[in-house]
Write an enzyme that holds these catalytic residues in place. Structure first.
Site, PDB file in Angstrom:
ATOM      1  N   ARG A  18       7.576   4.637   3.673  1.00 46.02           N
ATOM      2  CA  ARG A  18       7.609   3.534   4.659  1.00 46.02           C
ATOM      3  C   ARG A  18       9.033   3.010   4.697  1.00 46.02           C
ATOM      4  O   ARG A  18       9.373   2.048   4.039  1.00 46.02           O
ATOM      5  CB  ARG A  18       6.609   2.432   4.284  1.00 46.02           C
ATOM      6  CG  ARG A  18       5.187   2.901   4.432  1.00 46.02           C
ATOM      7  CD  ARG A  18       4.200   1.795   4.223  1.00 46.02           C
ATOM      8  NE  ARG A  18       4.093   0.879   5.342  1.00 46.02           N
ATOM      9  CZ  ARG A  18       3.093   0.045   5.515  1.00 46.02           C
ATOM     10  NH1 ARG A  18       2.119  -0.011   4.654  1.00 46.02           N
ATOM     11  NH2 ARG A  18       3.063  -0.762   6.547  1.00 46.02           N
TER      12      ARG A  18
ATOM     13  N   CYS B 114       0.839  -1.202   0.000  1.00 48.08           N
ATOM     14  CA  CYS B 114       0.000   0.000   0.000  1.00 48.08           C
ATOM     15  C   CYS B 114       0.866   1.240   0.000  1.00 48.08           C
ATOM     16  O   CYS B 114       1.901   1.278   0.636  1.00 48.08           O
ATOM     17  CB  CYS B 114      -0.832   0.064   1.283  1.00 48.08           C
ATOM     18  SG  CYS B 114      -2.310  -0.915   1.267  1.00 48.08           S
TER      19      CYS B 114
HETATM   20  C1  UD1 Z   1       2.574  -3.313  10.462  1.00 48.26           C
HETATM   21  C2  UD1 Z   1       1.285  -3.874   9.895  1.00 48.26           C
HETATM   22  C3  UD1 Z   1       0.390  -2.750   9.390  1.00 48.26           C
HETATM   23  C4  UD1 Z   1       0.167  -1.725  10.492  1.00 48.26           C
HETATM   24  C5  UD1 Z   1       1.498  -1.259  11.079  1.00 48.26           C
HETATM   25  C6  UD1 Z   1       1.325  -0.355  12.288  1.00 48.26           C
HETATM   26  C7  UD1 Z   1       1.975  -6.052   9.089  1.00 48.26           C
HETATM   27  C8  UD1 Z   1       2.199  -6.943   7.916  1.00 48.26           C
HETATM   28  N1  UD1 Z   1       1.602  -4.793   8.810  1.00 48.26           N
HETATM   29  O1  UD1 Z   1       3.241  -2.648   9.389  1.00 48.26           O
HETATM   30  O2  UD1 Z   1      -0.859  -3.299   8.988  1.00 48.26           O
HETATM   31  O3  UD1 Z   1      -0.522  -0.604   9.963  1.00 48.26           O
HETATM   32  O4  UD1 Z   1       2.266  -2.407  11.513  1.00 48.26           O
HETATM   33  O5  UD1 Z   1       0.589  -0.982  13.262  1.00 48.26           O
HETATM   34  O6  UD1 Z   1       2.070  -6.463  10.223  1.00 48.26           O
HETATM   35  N2  UD1 Z   1       9.253   2.867  10.597  1.00 48.26           N
HETATM   36  C9  UD1 Z   1      10.479   3.473  10.375  1.00 48.26           C
HETATM   37  N3  UD1 Z   1      11.543   2.693  10.004  1.00 48.26           N
HETATM   38  C10 UD1 Z   1      11.423   1.340   9.842  1.00 48.26           C
HETATM   39  C11 UD1 Z   1      10.185   0.730  10.067  1.00 48.26           C
HETATM   40  C12 UD1 Z   1       9.103   1.512  10.443  1.00 48.26           C
HETATM   41  O7  UD1 Z   1      10.596   4.672  10.513  1.00 48.26           O
HETATM   42  O8  UD1 Z   1      12.432   0.699   9.508  1.00 48.26           O
HETATM   43  C13 UD1 Z   1       8.092   3.677  11.004  1.00 48.26           C
HETATM   44  C14 UD1 Z   1       6.956   3.639   9.980  1.00 48.26           C
HETATM   45  O9  UD1 Z   1       7.129   4.601   8.975  1.00 48.26           O
HETATM   46  C15 UD1 Z   1       5.739   3.928  10.858  1.00 48.26           C
HETATM   47  C16 UD1 Z   1       6.115   3.284  12.193  1.00 48.26           C
HETATM   48  O10 UD1 Z   1       7.521   3.083  12.157  1.00 48.26           O
HETATM   49  O11 UD1 Z   1       5.599   5.319  11.048  1.00 48.26           O
HETATM   50  C17 UD1 Z   1       5.440   1.958  12.466  1.00 48.26           C
HETATM   51  O12 UD1 Z   1       5.609   1.115  11.351  1.00 48.26           O
HETATM   52  P1  UD1 Z   1       5.712  -0.472  11.509  1.00 48.26           P
HETATM   53  O13 UD1 Z   1       5.246  -0.857  12.879  1.00 48.26           O
HETATM   54  O14 UD1 Z   1       7.055  -0.907  11.088  1.00 48.26           O
HETATM   55  O15 UD1 Z   1       4.660  -0.972  10.451  1.00 48.26           O
HETATM   56  P2  UD1 Z   1       4.767  -2.262   9.552  1.00 48.26           P
HETATM   57  O16 UD1 Z   1       5.487  -3.346  10.272  1.00 48.26           O
HETATM   58  O17 UD1 Z   1       5.230  -1.864   8.206  1.00 48.26           O
END
Ligand code: UD1
Length: 421
Positions: free
Chosen positions: A121, A116
């Site tokens: 991200r 999405c």
């Molecule tokens: C997972 C879920 C998604 C949900 C999200 C938040 C899965 C497959 N997907 O996505 O449905 O909306 O958790 O609950 O489980 N971030 C960084 N750097 C990184 C990784 C993340 O800055 O390396 C930030 C992201 O931009 C975001 C926050 O951390 O603002 C949380 O993201 P994250 O918990 O990692 O989401 P996902 O694992 O991608």
């Protein structure tokens, strides 16, 4: 082109067993490559993201068999180390394969993931966790190459409790010699389920569900078994649907405590919510409008889930009063707002804040889903709206909802998927 047709404005009534959770099954499928042997994942939902994960497993050299809702993965044979472009782009969560491939082979190659469009991200936290465990990572224009001479345990302090980075760190740490501690770990229930599965494969992991996870790595793993938990976001969507349309629904196969921030707000809005062991029931008098709630601020678990923000907003478009939404997790998670406005909703948005002023009713319309949960939110709005709605862009919705038309019909809605003429 397929379209989800919903004739709204009729109360819901029915009972439904909720599908297995997308956000649980994806890391479980990736984890299966860690064990030399056959793993069995039960209650596996039929989702396009699951198909994409299975395609990656098959590309890596695993034998995958589906038998009803069970998927068996035989990861005994030597595996390939790369996730090529079409497979990586099909699903953002393909990044979750990086940790386990590295753990299994000491090397991994991944094209940049898709999924999405929710604003930037980044995967910096994933990469930094793997580097702490001894990986060297080269970031090229098309993708990543990782290599680790020997993985060794270490202390991973996450700047943000990222779900995916926590999972990737766990999936790699099981192969790292010694102790790994993950600090500020995400506490989502799906992470506790991943721990259960890893333990069934012979790994020593503890603390998942809290913000400190400890892994004693280095043991050889075998196949494991797990039953995927019910999807709390799918459940939240259908509860919001009943809140929008009125009526009474009971959902089974989902832990009510995983939904408590959502049900608390639905209760504040005037719904009667009853929670029991593995089930939740919601009732809303169709003659009495919902009330606005004070504020909805998305946050990591156990806060209000960003994935439920769009469905709740759709329900509160017809609540008396004004509700403030603050989206703290992803900058582009408001793509449903324009579509809701086309149905008559009054929503003002500035940056991460959206202000919803309730209107008496929404009207059906021809709508387009731009992302997974935003698409589900349009279905919620359509259930409560006067007249017929048609929702396209369903490929987003099929990533996370196994059969939304059948589910809504089971809950008493007039919904079907047909070919758009
Ligand atoms: C997972 C879920 C998604 C949900 C999200 C938040 C899965 C497959 N997907 O996505 O449905 O909306 O958790 O609950 O489980 N971030 C960084 N750097 C990184 C990784 C993340 O800055 O390396 C930030 C992201 O931009 C975001 C926050 O951390 O603002 C949380 O993201 P994250 O918990 O990692 O989401 P996902 O694992 O991608």
């Amino acid at each position: 082109m397929e379209v989800l047709r919903i004739r709204g404005g009729r109360p819901l009534s029915g009972r439904l067993r909720v599908q297995g959770a997308k956000n649980s099954v994806l890391p479980l499928l990736a984890a299966a490559i860690l064990g030399k042997g056959v793993s069995v994942i039960r209650n596996c939902p039929r989702l396009t993201d699951v198909d994409a994960s299975v395609a990656i497993l098959e590309h890596l050299g695993c034998g995958v068999r589906r038998d009803g809702d069970a998927v068996s993965i035989d990861a005994t044979a030597p595996l390939a180390l790369d996730v090529p472009e079409p497979l990586a782009r099909a699903m953002r969560s393909s990044v979750i394969f990086l940790g386990p491939i590295l753990a299994r082979l000491g090397r991994a190659e991944l094209c940049y993931p898709g999924g999405c469009e929710l604003g930037p991200r980044p995967i910096d936290l994933h990469l930094s966790a793997l580097r702490t465990l001894g990986a060297e990572i080269w970031e090229g224009p098309a993708g990543l190459r990782c290599a680790a001479g020997a993985l060794r345990g270490g202390e991973i302090a996450l700047a943000i409790p990222s779900v995916g980075a926590t999972e990737n760190a766990m999936l790699c740490a099981v192969a790292a010699q010694g102790t790994t501690t993950i600090l500020n770990a995400a506490r989502e229930p799906e992470i506790a389920q991943l721990q259960d599965f890893l333990r069934s494969m012979g790994a020593q992991v503890q603390g998942a569900g809290s913000s400190v996870i400890t892994v004693e790595g280095g043991a050889a793993l075998h196949g494991g078994e797990v039953t995927v938990m019910g999807d709390r976001i799918v459940a939240a969507t259908y509860l919001c649907g009943c809140a929008a349309a009125g009526g009474e629904v009971e959902l089974e196969g989902v832990e009510s405590r995983h939904l408590s921030t959502v049900t608390a707000l639905l209760a504040e809005a005037g719904c009667a919510v009853e929670s029991g062991e593995g089930r939740v029931r919601l009732r809303r008098d169709p003659e009495t409008p919902l009330r606005a709630v004070h504020a909805v601020r998305t946050a990591p678990y156990p806060g209000f889930p960003t994935d439920a923000q769009a469905p709740l907003m759709a329900a509160l478009c017809t609540a008396q009063g004004t509700t403030l939404f603050v989206e703290n997790m992803f900058s582009s998670r408001y793509r449903h707002i324009d579509q809701l406005r086309r149905m008559g909703a009054r929503i003002r948005r500035e940056g991460r804040v959206a202000v919803v002023t309730g209107v008496e009713r929404l009207h059906g319309g021809e709508l387009e889903a731009h992302d997974l949960r935003g698409g589900a939110a349009l279905a919620v709005a359509a259930l409560g709206a006067e007249g017929e709605s048609g929702i396209t862009g369903l490929h987003h919705v099929f990533r996370g909802y196994a059969d939304i038309a059948r589910d809504l019909t089971t809950l008493g809605a007039d919904a079907e998927i047909s070919e758009k003429k």
